[in-house]
Design a protein around this motif. Structure first.
Motif, PDB file in Angstrom:
ATOM      1  N   ALA A 277       4.467 -68.584 -11.356  1.00 63.50           N
ATOM      2  CA  ALA A 277       4.612 -69.701 -10.415  1.00 63.50           C
ATOM      3  C   ALA A 277       5.724 -70.640 -10.873  1.00 63.50           C
ATOM      4  O   ALA A 277       6.508 -71.147 -10.063  1.00 63.50           O
ATOM      5  N   ALA A 278       5.810 -70.869 -12.172  1.00 59.53           N
ATOM      6  CA  ALA A 278       6.836 -71.769 -12.714  1.00 59.53           C
ATOM      7  C   ALA A 278       8.229 -71.190 -12.479  1.00 59.53           C
ATOM      8  O   ALA A 278       9.152 -71.903 -12.089  1.00 59.53           O
ATOM      9  N   ARG A 279       8.380 -69.882 -12.699  1.00 59.02           N
ATOM     10  CA  ARG A 279       9.708 -69.262 -12.493  1.00 59.02           C
ATOM     11  C   ARG A 279      10.109 -69.305 -11.020  1.00 59.02           C
ATOM     12  O   ARG A 279      11.287 -69.468 -10.699  1.00 59.02           O
ATOM     13  N   ASN A 280       9.125 -69.167 -10.143  1.00 60.81           N
ATOM     14  CA  ASN A 280       9.435 -69.268  -8.708  1.00 60.81           C
ATOM     15  C   ASN A 280      10.007 -70.632  -8.365  1.00 60.81           C
ATOM     16  O   ASN A 280      10.993 -70.747  -7.648  1.00 60.81           O
ATOM     17  N   LEU A 281       9.371 -71.677  -8.896  1.00 60.40           N
ATOM     18  CA  LEU A 281       9.877 -73.035  -8.644  1.00 60.40           C
ATOM     19  C   LEU A 281      11.215 -73.262  -9.333  1.00 60.40           C
ATOM     20  O   LEU A 281      12.093 -73.933  -8.812  1.00 60.40           O
ATOM     21  N   LEU A 282      11.349 -72.683 -10.512  1.00 62.16           N
ATOM     22  CA  LEU A 282      12.583 -72.823 -11.292  1.00 62.16           C
ATOM     23  C   LEU A 282      13.779 -72.321 -10.494  1.00 62.16           C
ATOM     24  O   LEU A 282      14.839 -72.947 -10.466  1.00 62.16           O
TER      25      LEU A 282
END
Ligand SMILES: *Cc1c(COP(=O)(O)O)cnc(C)c1O
Length: 456
Positions: A277-282
């Motif tokens: 999820a963090a990489r998607n937002l990143l």
């Protein structure tokens, strides 16, 4: 040991600009008596912040030239990832352009209305990111940390009893994360003990709450553990750092502090789904996962800085130079928060200038006097920054009126620090002559950055 030998020699120098006292009076007047509005080239010794102000080493500069600027899969990313993994032990390492970008990502995913986040003390940007998500941010600082002159080794600790009582009252299901800030920036750069980290981790595990480290000054904190906590004197700082990170599920990091770079940061964690999820937002807000918001050269400099910050000769010098400044000022009777923390000296403006009431901004009076006396720039942390107004428009003062003198890493030598001490002591000698200030212009939010002030 009084003499501090800087554990480096100087290969490249940057000249300082000298001004006269009467020029500085004029400069300050033109800047509406607000040091934030003074141009940096009119400051002799700039102690506004330790963030992004470090001097890089020759190896870091070499890394800058070696930076691999490939969009995806850059070798600089793999070098950075290898170092960050080795120190933190976390499986997922996600670069960001600075600390608050990591915070924005994690609290966007986990935050939201009706949630509560808990900490020893949230740093301003961390709190702002929690609150911006709609959640609330609560501090549980040990009572020792609230007494400015009390000498204690770990004044940054979590009040674990209050934390557990709150979890029981609020319900663990409403608390997505507990954050330990090391060192505790807002509390004067005071460290957290490993004992306290262990207790806090155990509470989080018991109630199923994620535990993260705000790791901006992890190396300085590890040094305090090595030198102050029973049982750690024979461990290396890197071993202590690994022990800290192993207690938590992840961390946010501003590399502008203990990674000795001018820009950079990262987010790290073990949880696979959270990392996805963090990489998607990143990708939406910062960039591809192998560069975050950074250039390949920044990743090289950050990798090298993370290794250098754990060198014990560096940390001994770093912490000793701040302690030295504290000792010298204390011997002259200058009031400050004690013991000195890891990155700054906090002068107690209320005790320094008892004749100036909080509504007349004693911290501003002191900070401005230091600029006029010696061209030194510190920052007021008191009524200008945090003061509020009640319904009748009367000033409501925060608990303390401080002037923070933050020390950039590897930038100033002992003679610069001696000079700063002399100027502070000179202002202290003339303290009875100082007067307060009145605000003539202010914005509704973060007024200290742009306020106009008039001497009374
Ligand atoms: C500086 C800092 C941050 C934010 O990092 P930036 O790189 O300035 O965005 C977060 N937490 C602490 C404790 C800090 O000192």
């Amino acid at each position: 040991m009084a003499v501090i030998i800087e554990p480096f020699r100087i290969k490249s120098v940057e000249p300082l600009t000298f001004t006269t006292r009467s020029e500085r009076k004029e400069i300050l007047k033109e800047a509406r008596n607000n040091l934030f509005l003074v141009d940096a080239d009119k400051v002799l010794i700039d102690l506004l912040t330790d963030s992004g102000t470090a001097a890089m080493s020759s190896r870091q500069w070499a890394g800058i030239m070696n930076g691999d600027e490939s969009y995806a899969g850059s070798k600089s990313f793999y070098r950075f990832k290898e170092v960050a993994e080795r120190i933190t032990g976390y499986r997922h390492i996600i670069p960001t352009h600075q600390g608050r970008a990591a915070e924005k990502i994690i609290f966007t995913i986990l935050g939201g209305k009706g949630k509560s986040f808990v900490s020893n003390t949230f740093f301003d940007t961390t709190r702002a990111n929690v609150e911006y998500s709609g959640a609330e941010a609560l501090d549980f600082l040990t009572p020792e940390g609230k007494i400015p002159h009390l000498i204690a080794p770990f004044k940054g600790n979590m009040d674990t009893e209050a934390l557990e009582a709150y979890i029981l009252k609020r319900g663990a299901e409403n608390i997505p994360m507990c954050v330990m800030t090391i060192t505790n920036n807002s509390g004067g750069g005071q460290p957290v003990s490993l004992g306290n980290l262990r207790e806090t981790a155990a509470i989080c595990r018991k109630y199923g709450i994620r535990f993260f480290i705000d790791a901006c000054r992890f190396a300085e904190n590890a040094w305090f553990i090595k030198t102050r906590e029973e049982g750690y004197k024979d461990k290396t700082v890197e071993e202590i750092a690994r022990e800290i990170f192993a207690l938590a599920d992840g961390c946010t990091m501003s590399a502008k502090k203990d990674a000795l770079v001018n820009i950079g940061g990262f987010l790290a964690m073990n949880d696979e789904a959270l990392a996805l999820a963090a990489r998607n937002l990143l990708i939406i807000t910062e960039g591809f996962p192998t560069y975050g918001g950074l250039a390949g050269r920044d990743l090289e400099a950050m990798a090298q800085g993370l290794e250098e910050v754990l060198e014990e000769d560096y940390l001994r010098y770093r912490i000793r130079s701040i302690e030295y400044m504290g000792e010298k000022l204390t011997a002259a009777g200058v009031p400050m928060i004690l013991p000195t923390g890891g990155h700054a000296v906090y002068l107690d403006a209320k005790a320094f200038l008892p004749q100036i009431p909080p509504a007349e901004l004693p911290g501003v009076a002191l900070a401005n006097a230091l600029y006029i006396e010696g061209g030194i720039r510190g920052v007021e942390i008191g009524s200008l920054m945090f003061g509020k107004k009640d319904e009748q428009g009367n000033h409501v003062a925060p608990p303390m009126e401080l002037v923070r003198l933050a020390i950039p890493r590897r930038v100033y030598t002992q003679s610069h620090i001696d000079y700063v001490c002399e100027m502070i002591i000179e202002v202290f000698r003339k303290r009875d002559q100082l007067r307060g200030y009145r605000i003539t212009f202010e914005t509704p939010l973060l007024r200290h950055f742009t306020a106009h002030l008039e001497a009374l």
